[in-house]
Design a protein around this motif. Structure first.
Motif, PDB file in Angstrom:
ATOM      1  N   ALA A  14       0.825  -1.218   0.000  1.00  0.00           N
ATOM      2  CA  ALA A  14       0.000   0.000   0.000  1.00  0.00           C
ATOM      3  C   ALA A  14       0.856   1.265   0.000  1.00  0.00           C
ATOM      4  N   LEU A  15       2.132   1.140   0.430  1.00  0.00           N
ATOM      5  CA  LEU A  15       3.020   2.303   0.487  1.00  0.00           C
ATOM      6  C   LEU A  15       3.641   2.631  -0.864  1.00  0.00           C
ATOM      7  N   GLY A  16       3.301   1.863  -1.882  1.00  0.00           N
ATOM      8  CA  GLY A  16       3.749   2.192  -3.238  1.00  0.00           C
ATOM      9  C   GLY A  16       5.080   1.560  -3.591  1.00  0.00           C
ATOM     10  N   ARG A  17       5.295   1.503  -4.915  1.00  0.00           N
ATOM     11  CA  ARG A  17       6.527   0.905  -5.444  1.00  0.00           C
ATOM     12  C   ARG A  17       7.315   1.980  -6.182  1.00  0.00           C
ATOM     13  N   PHE A  18       8.467   2.286  -5.617  1.00  0.00           N
ATOM     14  CA  PHE A  18       9.410   3.225  -6.241  1.00  0.00           C
ATOM     15  C   PHE A  18      10.745   3.025  -5.564  1.00  0.00           C
ATOM     16  N   ARG A  19      11.716   3.869  -5.885  1.00  0.00           N
ATOM     17  CA  ARG A  19      13.035   3.729  -5.245  1.00  0.00           C
ATOM     18  C   ARG A  19      12.967   4.431  -3.889  1.00  0.00           C
ATOM     19  N   HIS A  20      12.369   3.715  -2.931  1.00  0.00           N
ATOM     20  CA  HIS A  20      12.194   4.282  -1.587  1.00  0.00           C
ATOM     21  C   HIS A  20      13.564   4.541  -0.963  1.00  0.00           C
ATOM     22  N   GLU A  21      13.883   5.805  -0.748  1.00  0.00           N
ATOM     23  CA  GLU A  21      15.105   6.111   0.000  1.00  0.00           C
ATOM     24  C   GLU A  21      14.934   5.693   1.459  1.00  0.00           C
ATOM     25  N   GLY A  22      13.831   6.109   2.066  1.00  0.00           N
ATOM     26  CA  GLY A  22      13.583   5.798   3.469  1.00  0.00           C
ATOM     27  C   GLY A  22      12.090   5.709   3.702  1.00  0.00           C
ATOM     28  N   CYS A  23      11.692   5.588   4.959  1.00  0.00           N
ATOM     29  CA  CYS A  23      10.264   5.490   5.294  1.00  0.00           C
ATOM     30  C   CYS A  23      10.139   5.813   6.780  1.00  0.00           C
ATOM     31  N   GLU A  24      10.160   7.101   7.079  1.00  0.00           N
ATOM     32  CA  GLU A  24      10.075   7.535   8.474  1.00  0.00           C
ATOM     33  C   GLU A  24       8.615   7.765   8.846  1.00  0.00           C
ATOM     34  N   THR A  25       8.265   7.384  10.074  1.00  0.00           N
ATOM     35  CA  THR A  25       6.872   7.428  10.501  1.00  0.00           C
ATOM     36  C   THR A  25       6.650   8.474  11.588  1.00  0.00           C
TER      37      THR A  25
END
Ligand code: FEO
Ligand code: CA
Ligand code: CA
Ligand code: CA
Length: 603
Positions: A280-291
């Motif tokens: 659900a957070l999507g598909r791409f070149r995720h650098e990071g994922c801070e919450t």
């Protein structure tokens, strides 16, 4: 948190800039080596033997190129805890004696044996660490929690809208719900419930095709999904894993690339729990994922797509964070993914990527939400998102503020300049501050401003913007990772890559003022050994410990290791940090920073 005029909120003596074979930290602090590539991390792991590496050994040893570092405490005092570390990629010319740099599709030396070691050195590590009586942190080697997560062996579940989609199915996984491993885990995040998020960044580089045109470029004419692959740069041909594993060869498994480019959640407290790719957070070149958690209790995740002219994303869960951790994990499967549009008047609008809304319909190739998340970039193109100068780490703060690192973009032409990306051919990048409306991270509108434009302020044609008291030591280029400490203060680490030659400075960690009269004032706190990029940084909740990760020391525009032979000594390196042992190449390592005599850092 407003600062009085002239008084810094960061109490430390600025370091002098430079570039040499070792690391440097501001006076009064220790930066001790905690974990190095190859260090045994389980009770039964063999000692590191660089001349006789095996995949079997590497699976029990600390991985290569440590990037994100997170920590979750195991006791109330915070003196024991689990360190979660990403291992982004491998540098074969430094890792394997005598191999030299393998590229331009010339991977003759990369046998399956060496590829397996590479795969075992990717992924992540979870290790227990504890503070000793001397106040120093050390690995607890016999801890039940210690483990490696790798693209060679670790099975993962696929959850969210893309799970079970026909486009996720492969020969090995006819259900589209199980995948082996995770790739190119760059930055990441820790959730409010103590799980570890690993962002998959440059996954395209691991995919292979035997079909190349006269110039050696991938020929996608036989691929049904050629347009989708092209938008993601698949196949990148950075590694030759596809010569040894069919699943990394798109001629044989064209859906395998759809199974990477996601955010992976790992429960560090439960070694038996399968990691989950949350689509659900999507598909791409995720650098990071801070919450962060919005006032409503909804979970909010910020994530940049690190590519020139790509976008900034935010995810807002439908439900709210509770004390039920299984329910919390499911928040990452049910929510709304947004992409950012930065308008010239200083507003930011978060546009939802929802199947059936606006252009995201079957007529445009989106049959379902599975297609929207698998082709996130293409959906965001259709919504008119703002093309950015390579969004790297994004750090939210609890007050509705977020800081976006835009590392550089030397390809932007004067015609492509916009207010949020104001310089053409930007070699040094900039930082944007977002203030979400009403201090609410779940808001769909807010305002933005440029905090700093990076580069040397003494050179007029660079067009830098800093607080005028920023010294020759304090300015930097190519912001990459960032952290906010217990006092809400911002810290930035840099990744100049081979561009460090333009500044002469080693990469480092900088304290950057965001409030009051000193807004935009930057000061140098730590610098890397030559060729090293600085990752982490991560502060423990009490701000008495800071973890830093030094990636690929000895590379990037310095002498490489092509000259040395397997089973010989390593000759003429730029540095042998951190061992300074003639029998050892430089090793990516995690450092732990503490104040001499104890106490909060820079207070
Ligand atoms: Fe892995 Fe965007 O740096
Ligand atoms: Ca990075
Ligand atoms: Ca961060
Ligand atoms: Ca970078």
């Amino acid at each position: 948190q407003a600062a009085a005029a002239g008084s810094s909120r960061y109490n430390f003596e600025e370091l002098t800039w430079g570039n040499d074979e070792t690391h440097h930290i501001a006076e009064g602090y220790d930066a001790d080596v905690l974990l190095r590539w190859g260090d045994p991390i389980t009770a039964d792991a063999p000692e590191f033997d660089v001349m006789n590496q095996t995949a079997e050994a590497q699976l029990k040893q600390f991985g290569y190129n440590n990037d994100y570092v997170g920590f979750t405490a195991l006791d109330d005092r915070g003196d024991r805890g689990l360190l979660c570390v990403n291992h982004e990629y491998t540098n074969e010319e430094v890792m394997f004696p005598g191999i030299g740099r393998q590229d331009n599709q010339n991977f003759a030396a990369m046998t399956k044996e060496l590829v397996d070691i590479e795969m075992a050195a990717h992924g992540g590590s979870v290790v227990e660490i504890a503070k000793g009586e001397n106040g120093k942190w050390a690995l607890v080697r016999d801890s039940q929690y210690n483990r490696r997560i790798t693209p060679l062996t670790t099975e993962m579940a696929i959850a969210g809208p893309a799970a079970g989609s026909d486009r996720m199915k492969t020969t090995e996984d006819p259900t589209g719900t199980r995948v082996i491993g995770t790739l190119n885990n760059c930055a990441g995040g820790m959730t409010p419930w103590g799980t570890y998020l690993m962002a998959e960044e440059n996954f395209h580089g691991y995919f292979w095709t035997d079909a190349v045109d006269a110039e050696g470029k991938p020929d996608l004419s036989a691929q049904a999904e050629a347009a989708q692959m092209k938008r993601y740069g698949v196949p990148g041909l950075w590694y030759n894993w596809g010569q040894h594993y069919d699943r990394f060869n798109i001629d044989k498994e064209p859906n395998e690339p759809n199974r990477f480019g996601w955010v992976v959640e790992v429960d560090p407290r439960d070694p038996s729990a399968m990691p989950i790719k949350h689509t659900a957070l999507g598909r791409f070149r995720h650098e990071g994922c801070e919450t962060t958690v919005a006032p409503s209790g909804q979970l909010v995740v910020y994530s940049g797509d690190d590519n020139r002219f790509d976008y900034l994303y935010k995810y807002v869960s439908t439900g709210t964070v509770s004390d039920d951790n299984a329910a919390n994990s499911a928040l990452l499967d049910d929510g709304t993914l947004y992409v950012a549009r930065f308008d010239e008047d200083g507003t930011i609008t978060w546009m939802p990527l929802v199947h059936g809304e606006g252009p995201l319909t079957a007529d445009n190739g989106f049959a379902s939400q599975a297609d929207v998340v698998i082709d996130t970039r293409i959906a965001a193109d259709l919504l008119g998102a703002t093309p950015m100068d390579r969004p790297e780490d994004v750090q939210p703060r609890g007050d509705g503020t977020a800081y976006v690192m835009l590392t550089n973009n030397t390809k932007r032409t004067p015609e492509q300049v916009n207010a949020a990306n104001p310089r053409p051919e930007s070699s040094f990048g900039h930082i944007i501050e977002i203030k979400e409306d009403a201090g609410d991270h779940a808001a769909t509108t807010g305002t933005w401003s440029i905090l700093v434009k990076c580069g040397d302020p003494s050179l007029a044609d660079v067009g830098a913007k800093w607080h005028p008291e920023t010294s020759a030591n304090g300015w930097f280029g190519s912001p990459d990772n960032c952290a906010i400490d217990a006092d809400g203060r911002l810290w930035i680490s840099t990744d100049q890559g081979s561009g460090w030659g333009k500044t002469g400075k080693s990469d480092g960690l900088y304290a950057l003022e965001t409030e009051g009269e000193q807004r935009g004032l930057s000061r140098l706190f730590f610098r890397c050994p030559v060729g090293g990029e600085l990752c982490g940084p991560y502060f423990t909740d009490d701000s008495e410990t800071l973890f830093l990760a030094v990636q690929h020391p000895g590379t990037d525009g310095t002498k490489n290791y092509a000259g040395f032979e397997r089973n010989s000594t390593f000759e003429d390196p730029a540095t042998r940090w951190p061992d300074f042992d003639p029998a050892m190449p430089p090793r990516p390592s995690v450092l732990v920073v503490t104040k001499q005599g104890g106490g909060k850092i820079a207070v």
